[in-house]
Scaffold this active site. Structure first.
Site, mmCIF file in Angstrom:
data_model
loop_
_atom_site.group_PDB
_atom_site.id
_atom_site.type_symbol
_atom_site.label_atom_id
_atom_site.label_comp_id
_atom_site.label_asym_id
_atom_site.label_seq_id
_atom_site.Cartn_x
_atom_site.Cartn_y
_atom_site.Cartn_z
ATOM 1 N N SER A 242 -5.505 -8.907 -6.644
ATOM 2 C CA SER A 242 -4.969 -8.736 -5.295
ATOM 3 C C SER A 242 -4.734 -7.250 -5.026
ATOM 4 C CB SER A 242 -3.645 -9.492 -5.155
ATOM 5 O OG SER A 242 -3.118 -9.294 -3.863
ATOM 6 N N LYS B 184 -5.161 -9.687 -0.204
ATOM 7 C CA LYS B 184 -4.144 -8.632 -0.365
ATOM 8 C C LYS B 184 -2.774 -9.257 -0.166
ATOM 9 C CE LYS B 184 -1.739 -4.844 -0.269
ATOM 10 N NZ LYS B 184 -1.457 -4.135 -1.558
ATOM 11 N N ASN C 59 -1.875 4.157 -7.863
ATOM 12 C CA ASN C 59 -1.729 3.825 -6.447
ATOM 13 C C ASN C 59 -0.272 3.659 -6.080
ATOM 14 O OD1 ASN C 59 -0.897 0.923 -5.369
ATOM 15 N ND2 ASN C 59 -1.739 0.676 -7.431
ATOM 16 N N SER C 60 0.011 4.095 -4.845
ATOM 17 C CA SER C 60 1.320 3.782 -4.289
ATOM 18 C C SER C 60 1.093 3.374 -2.828
ATOM 19 C CB SER C 60 2.250 4.987 -4.387
ATOM 20 O OG SER C 60 3.563 4.603 -3.983
ATOM 21 N N LEU D 136 2.321 -1.610 0.049
ATOM 22 C CA LEU D 136 2.162 -2.962 0.609
ATOM 23 C C LEU D 136 1.616 -2.983 2.055
ATOM 24 C CD1 LEU D 136 2.497 -5.936 0.052
ATOM 25 C CD2 LEU D 136 4.970 -5.669 0.196
ATOM 26 N N ASN E 218 3.918 -12.668 -5.452
ATOM 27 C CA ASN E 218 3.908 -11.367 -6.105
ATOM 28 C C ASN E 218 5.340 -10.907 -6.362
ATOM 29 O OD1 ASN E 218 3.547 -8.766 -6.962
ATOM 30 N ND2 ASN E 218 2.212 -8.135 -5.262
ATOM 31 N N CYS F 40 5.561 -5.839 -7.104
ATOM 32 C CA CYS F 40 5.032 -4.658 -6.412
ATOM 33 C C CYS F 40 5.908 -3.467 -6.785
ATOM 34 C CB CYS F 40 5.037 -4.845 -4.897
ATOM 35 S SG CYS F 40 4.450 -3.343 -4.068
ATOM 36 N N SER G 13 0.024 -3.541 -11.955
ATOM 37 C CA SER G 13 -0.126 -2.164 -12.444
ATOM 38 C C SER G 13 1.122 -1.761 -13.241
ATOM 39 C CB SER G 13 -0.306 -1.220 -11.259
ATOM 40 O OG SER G 13 0.760 -1.393 -10.343
ATOM 41 N N GLY H 29 -6.006 -6.528 -15.868
ATOM 42 C CA GLY H 29 -5.652 -5.206 -16.390
ATOM 43 C C GLY H 29 -6.663 -4.675 -17.384
ATOM 44 N N GLY I 147 -9.503 -5.075 -10.996
ATOM 45 C CA GLY I 147 -8.943 -4.251 -9.919
ATOM 46 C C GLY I 147 -9.634 -2.906 -9.846
HETATM 47 O O1 LIG Z 1 1.429 -0.637 -3.358
HETATM 48 C C1 LIG Z 1 0.950 -1.799 -3.237
HETATM 49 O O2 LIG Z 1 0.648 -2.344 -2.145
HETATM 50 C C2 LIG Z 1 0.807 -2.539 -4.518
HETATM 51 N N1 LIG Z 1 0.279 -1.837 -5.546
HETATM 52 C C3 LIG Z 1 0.189 -2.373 -6.823
HETATM 53 O O3 LIG Z 1 -0.292 -1.731 -7.776
HETATM 54 N N2 LIG Z 1 0.638 -3.639 -7.022
HETATM 55 C C4 LIG Z 1 1.163 -4.394 -6.039
HETATM 56 O O4 LIG Z 1 1.560 -5.564 -6.290
HETATM 57 C C5 LIG Z 1 1.248 -3.830 -4.726
HETATM 58 I I1 LIG Z 1 2.017 -4.987 -3.193
#
Ligand SMILES: O=C(O)c1[nH]c(=O)[nH]c(=O)c1I
Length: 310
Positions: A19, A43, A67-68, A71, A125, A128, A192, A247, A269
């Site tokens: 996702s 997503k 990544n940041s 959401l 989820n 996050c 992550s 992963g 991913g």
């Molecule tokens: O920053 C994100 O959207 C995000 N990024 C991720 O690495 N895992 C997650 O579950 C989510 I929701």
């Protein structure tokens, strides 16, 4: 050879996207549907559409990604309408990822799905790592137990949970004890690795803008942690709770290792982000070569059969 049965549905491959990757828009989801992936997931959606964090918020490195995103998504209705429409067209197995910002909003969101015509799988989820000010639910054991207890007083459709990586045996024990109390369809490990930091040495600067450059790590960095979480939960959870392994999948060998640890399905991913949906064709082929070399004709013959050193 790669066929996998999940919730009574036979999939041609154990592979799917993780996702968040290649699953924001209907166009991307349709590409996944037409790829060699066995299934796909949306997503993570919140009730309302979200912009997410400021850019740059995703960066590919040699060994993986950081990544940041924060959401960003098009809102629950966008994804719910899509999966219900595909369901009406005959798609048998679908995955809808959701989460919200508070306890009440999570209850409301899952209540809405329960009342909807959607019969597929919901991935809740709980991990996050990138919403500023919002700690990951699944690192709070009491909150997780409270939330799942209330959810299962009304939610009767298939539900999985997406977990963060754990690094302490006591945490595997505690989380598995909680999860075994509930009729979960599956556990998906791992999300992550939260709040890593990648640097551009030429600029002497971080590589993503949000949170001072802190973000979730994916790719080669996280495979040993991902495999350990898959193995630990497979060993601890009752057998009717399936495991999705996520992963560090770069090639067929990594898929094999996830299944050896007990994964029923394996998600991709970072490598999907780098390579596009053709990655599923490559990984399926590479997995078949490994199985042939080892004399396996089905995934069941080696799933969960990782040996220790006696
Ligand atoms: O920053 C994100 O959207 C995000 N990024 C991720 O690495 N895992 C997650 O579950 C989510 I929701």
């Amino acid at each position: 050879m790669l066929k996998t049965n999940f919730l009574g549905v036979e999939l041609a491959s154990p592979l799917m996207n993780a996702s968040g990757v290649h699953c924001m828009s209907i166009e991307e989801l349709e590409e996944l549907a037409n790829s060699q992936a066995g299934a796909f997931i949306t997503k993570t959606a919140t009730q309302l559409e979200r912009e997410g964090n400021s850019k740059p918020r995703y960066y590919d490195t040699k060994l993986g990604s950081i990544n940041s995103m924060g959401l960003p998504n098009k809102g629950l209705d966008y994804y719910l309408n899509y999966v219900i429409e595909r369901q009406q067209q005959g798609t048998q197995l679908q995955f809808l990822s959701v989460t919200e910002m508070s306890y009440e909003e999570n209850i409301n969101l899952l209540s809405k799905i329960q009342r909807s015509g959607y019969q597929g799988v919901t991935e809740f989820n709980l991990s996050c790592p990138n919403v500023p000010g919002k700690p990951q639910i699944a690192y709070d054991f009491e909150l997780t137990k409270k939330l799942l207890s209330e959810v299962f007083t009304f939610f009767t459709k298939p539900l999985g949970v997406k977990l963060p990586p754990y690094f302490d045996i006591a945490h595997f024990d505690e989380m598995a004890t909680i999860l075994n109390k509930f009729p979960l369809t599956y556990v998906n490990s791992v999300n992550s690795i939260g709040n890593g930091l990648c640097i551009n040495i030429d600029k002497e600067q971080v590589v993503i803008k949000p949170k001072g450059g802190f973000g979730g790590l994916g790719g080669e960095y996280i495979k040993p942690t991902a495999l350990a979480n898959v193995r630990a939960f497979r060993e601890r959870l009752n057998p009717n709770i399936k495991i999705i392994g996520t992963g560090g999948v770069i090639n067929g060998k990594d898929v094999f290792e996830h299944i050896l640890c007990g994964a029923d399905l394996v998600q991709v991913g970072t490598t999907l982000h780098k390579e596009g949906v053709d990655v599923f064709t490559r990984l399926n082929e590479e997995l078949k070569v490994i199985m042939k070399e080892k004399g396996y004709t089905s995934l069941e013959q080696f799933r969960g059969r990782l040996k220790i050193i006696e």
